[in-house]
Design a protein around this motif. Sequence first.
Motif, short mmCIF file in Angstrom:
data_model
loop_
_atom_site.label_atom_id
_atom_site.label_comp_id
_atom_site.label_asym_id
_atom_site.label_seq_id
_atom_site.Cartn_x
_atom_site.Cartn_y
_atom_site.Cartn_z
N SER A 1 58.34 25.04 67.58
CA SER A 1 57.89 26.08 66.66
C SER A 1 58.71 26.14 65.37
O SER A 1 59.66 25.38 65.18
CB SER A 1 58.01 27.43 67.37
N CYS B 1 53.75 29.24 65.71
CA CYS B 1 53.17 28.05 66.33
C CYS B 1 52.97 26.94 65.31
O CYS B 1 52.52 27.17 64.19
CB CYS B 1 51.82 28.42 66.95
N SER C 1 48.83 27.60 70.95
CA SER C 1 49.26 28.93 71.37
C SER C 1 48.08 29.86 71.60
O SER C 1 47.11 29.85 70.84
CB SER C 1 50.19 29.55 70.32
N CYS D 1 54.31 31.53 68.46
CA CYS D 1 54.50 30.52 69.49
C CYS D 1 54.56 31.16 70.86
O CYS D 1 55.21 32.19 71.04
CB CYS D 1 55.81 29.76 69.21
#
Length: 69
Positions: free
Chosen positions: A16, A42, A47, A53
Amino acid sequence: MEENKKVQLKIRDNGSILVTGDVELIDAEGNPFVTKEKFSLCRCGASENKPFCDGSHRRIGFHDEVRAN
């Protein structure tokens, strides 16, 4: 007046983007997301909690090591 902490975005190897500092995250319509002083965004697209994330990059084997030039 308290000085804002410098914002830092750290691109994690195969993972991430770690965001730290006093930042406001806004969607395409101008609505703010609720964030903390440290959160991850993310990069892999898998995700279930986008734009944040959720660790899916580990499950799907995301690979993208980025280095600054």
